[in-house]
Design an enzyme around this catalytic site. Structure first.
Site, PDB file in Angstrom:
ATOM      1  N   VAL A  27     -57.436  32.053  36.452  1.00  0.00           N
ATOM      2  CA  VAL A  27     -56.440  30.974  36.428  1.00  0.00           C
ATOM      3  C   VAL A  27     -56.704  29.982  35.295  1.00  0.00           C
ATOM      4  O   VAL A  27     -55.811  29.681  34.491  1.00  0.00           O
ATOM      5  CB  VAL A  27     -56.413  30.235  37.788  1.00  0.00           C
ATOM      6  CG1 VAL A  27     -55.509  29.009  37.708  1.00  0.00           C
ATOM      7  CG2 VAL A  27     -55.948  31.166  38.887  1.00  0.00           C
ATOM      8  N   ILE A  28     -57.920  29.461  35.210  1.00  0.00           N
ATOM      9  CA  ILE A  28     -58.233  28.431  34.204  1.00  0.00           C
ATOM     10  C   ILE A  28     -58.047  28.994  32.799  1.00  0.00           C
ATOM     11  O   ILE A  28     -57.429  28.367  31.929  1.00  0.00           O
ATOM     12  CB  ILE A  28     -59.667  27.906  34.394  1.00  0.00           C
ATOM     13  CG1 ILE A  28     -59.819  27.238  35.758  1.00  0.00           C
ATOM     14  CG2 ILE A  28     -60.036  26.925  33.287  1.00  0.00           C
ATOM     15  CD1 ILE A  28     -61.257  26.908  36.138  1.00  0.00           C
ATOM     16  N   ASP A  87     -64.305  22.750  47.247  1.00  0.00           N
ATOM     17  CA  ASP A  87     -64.980  23.691  46.355  1.00  0.00           C
ATOM     18  C   ASP A  87     -66.450  23.889  46.716  1.00  0.00           C
ATOM     19  O   ASP A  87     -67.088  24.826  46.228  1.00  0.00           O
ATOM     20  CB  ASP A  87     -64.897  23.202  44.907  1.00  0.00           C
ATOM     21  CG  ASP A  87     -63.491  23.347  44.320  1.00  0.00           C
ATOM     22  OD1 ASP A  87     -62.603  23.818  45.050  1.00  0.00           O
ATOM     23  OD2 ASP A  87     -63.301  22.973  43.152  1.00  0.00           O
ATOM     24  N   HIS A 126     -26.363  29.890  45.294  1.00  0.00           N
ATOM     25  CA  HIS A 126     -26.068  30.619  44.055  1.00  0.00           C
ATOM     26  C   HIS A 126     -25.469  29.638  43.045  1.00  0.00           C
ATOM     27  O   HIS A 126     -24.609  28.844  43.393  1.00  0.00           O
ATOM     28  CB  HIS A 126     -25.071  31.741  44.333  1.00  0.00           C
ATOM     29  CG  HIS A 126     -24.575  32.424  43.093  1.00  0.00           C
ATOM     30  ND1 HIS A 126     -25.322  33.373  42.435  1.00  0.00           N
ATOM     31  CD2 HIS A 126     -23.416  32.285  42.391  1.00  0.00           C
ATOM     32  CE1 HIS A 126     -24.640  33.807  41.389  1.00  0.00           C
ATOM     33  NE2 HIS A 126     -23.479  33.149  41.339  1.00  0.00           N
TER      34      HIS A 126
END
EC number: 1.8.1.4
Length: 462
Positions: free
Chosen positions: A182-183, A306, A439
């Site tokens: 990703v990075i 993290d 739409h």
């Protein structure tokens, strides 16, 4: 160490990033007395060094591409270059506005905010600024930092991390990006839009290797078309300075040279020297180990974000922090289904997904029990207007629910919300096909894909 005995908080949080501040805000909302300790700025990596600044750079790159390509829409415009000082001011203004708002939120919820470098000093306390902050429960949320490889020193000059890349005062003429996750692909995409010659080096066989293989191949095709070079399937061996740049050598002897090398091989947990192991917290390779409710092996300590070995995404940190706060407040909590978390890579074109890949579905359910359908965005009116190419791929258990939605194309990140509902509510293709999609929108492609999977395609061939 002076003891701040005047207050024993219900929750002491070490780290003010996505997971930490989410727990603080939700805990205070539920009536908990909360102390939030952060050595830098509240908001953490996501706000200051990650999600927000990178997406600002990517949007600036999108504007540059639109200026270059305006003639194909009948608009006469000229592209005169990138003013990095102005780009960085735009980026920093976005961050500053969000940071001010977040500071206001923390204050309004009566969270006791402490700026300083904290250390876990017991199962129920954190030491910071010469004081011992006591709590009935401690939440570890110290986040992550960019990783490197043995022998590869990130010096902030020619060999840089994503932190350095966000503060560059120039557009590099050429760059090697080590890592095609990703990075890596986001920076490669932004730099290419700015005019940099980019080469990605990825040791695995595909870009964004955790995505469905079809999505990886579509992104690779799009990057080739944009002139972004990449070398797949061979691992890095060494990097060395040249007279005016950097040379990267791979395990097969192949070399690449550029002005700078961006090391984008992922992020590692911030856990060393913070007292975790000394207090008996179970760890593995620097990560704090937790159960499905984010609790460590020490009953009074939880961990999120993290720092734990779950998906390194800001919105995962938010969810984990909220889960901990609600559990401590006595609410009924449900473990997070990490397959059901939306994932978006904000390069051009975007890659978005929720659920499991076709390969994983076959592994779980058996190859004969899995149905996959691809809907090409060429059949979608709004995508044609935008001149974007790509696909929506659905993975279904035969005669059952859709278990994976994988999308490539401009603005696909904005479609992942409905995809998340489809997966998490275990929707059948026929149920989604009954819904009327506006739409012309790109969102209509989601409906069309499910119409096709339900056996009644409209703007698609049988």
């Amino acid at each position: 160490m002076a003891n701040d005995a005047s207050t024993v908080f219900d929750l002491v949080i070490l780290g003010g990033g996505s997971g930490g501040y989410a727990a603080a805000l939700r805990g205070a909302q539920l009536g908990l007395d909360v102390a939030l300790i952060e050595k830098g700025k509240v908001g953490g990596t996501c706000l200051h060094n990650g999600c927000i600044p990178t997406k600002a750079l990517l949007h600036a790159g999108e504007i540059a591409d639109q200026a270059r390509e305006s003639a194909q829409f009948g608009v006469k415009a000229t592209f005169e270059g990138i003013d990095m000082e102005a780009v960085n001011k735009y980026k920093d203004d976005v961050i500053a506005g969000l940071y001010k708002g977040l500071q206001g939120l923390v204050a309004s919820r009566k969270v006791h905010y402490i700026e300083g470098e904290g250390k876990l000093s017991s199962p129920t306390s954190v030491d910071v600024n010469g004081q011992r902050i006591q709590g009935r429960h401690v939440l570890l949320a110290t986040g992550s930092v960019p990783k490197s490889l043995p022998g590869l020193e990130i010096d902030g000059n020619r060999i840089i991390s994503s932190d350095h890349a966000l503060k560059l005062d120039r557009v590099p003429k050429s760059a090697i990006v080590l890592g095609g996750g990703v990075i890596g692909v986001e920076f490669a995409s932004a730099w290419k839009s700015f005019g940099t010659e980019v080469t990605i080096v990825e040791g695995l066989k595909h870009l964004v290797p955790v995505e469905d293989e079809n999505s990886s191949k579509l992104l690779e095709r799009a990057f080739r078309k944009r002139g972004i070079k990449f070398n797949l399937g061979t691992f890095f061996e060494k990097a060395e300075y040249t007279q005016d740049g950097v040379r990267v050598t791979l395990a097969d002897g192949k070399t690449f040279e550029a002005e700078i090398l961006l090391v984008a091989i992922g992020r590692g947990p911030v856990s060393q020297g913070l007292g975790y192991e000394e207090q008996g917290v179970a760890m593995d390779r620097g990560y704090v180990l937790v159960d499905e409710y984010m609790q460590t092996n020490v009953p009074t300590i939880s961990a999120v974000g993290d720092l734990v070995p779950t998906l390194q995404l800001a919105h995962v940190g938010f969810a984990e922090g909220i889960l901990v706060a609600e559990r401590l407040a006595g609410l009924k909590t449900v473990p997070i289904d990490y397959d059901g978390v939306p994932r978006v890579t904000y390069c051009h074109p975007e890659v978005a997904s929720v659920g499991i890949t076709e390969a994983k579905a076959k592994e779980i359910y058996g190859a004969d029990k899995v149905v996959a359908l691809k809907y090409n965005l060429a059949g979608n009116g709004k995508s044609r207007i935008l001149k974007t190419a790509g696909e929506i791929k659905l993975v279904q258990v035969k005669d059952g629910a859709v278990v994976g939605v994988h999308m490539v194309g401009d603005r696909m990140g904005e479609q992942v919300g409905e995809a998340q509902l489809i997966y998490n509510w275990e929707a059948l293709p026929a149920e989604v096909a009954q819904l009327i999609h506006a739409h012309p929108t790109q969102n209509e492609a989601m409906g069309e894909a499910h119409l096709a999977l339900a056996g009644k395609p409209l703007h698609a061939h049988d």
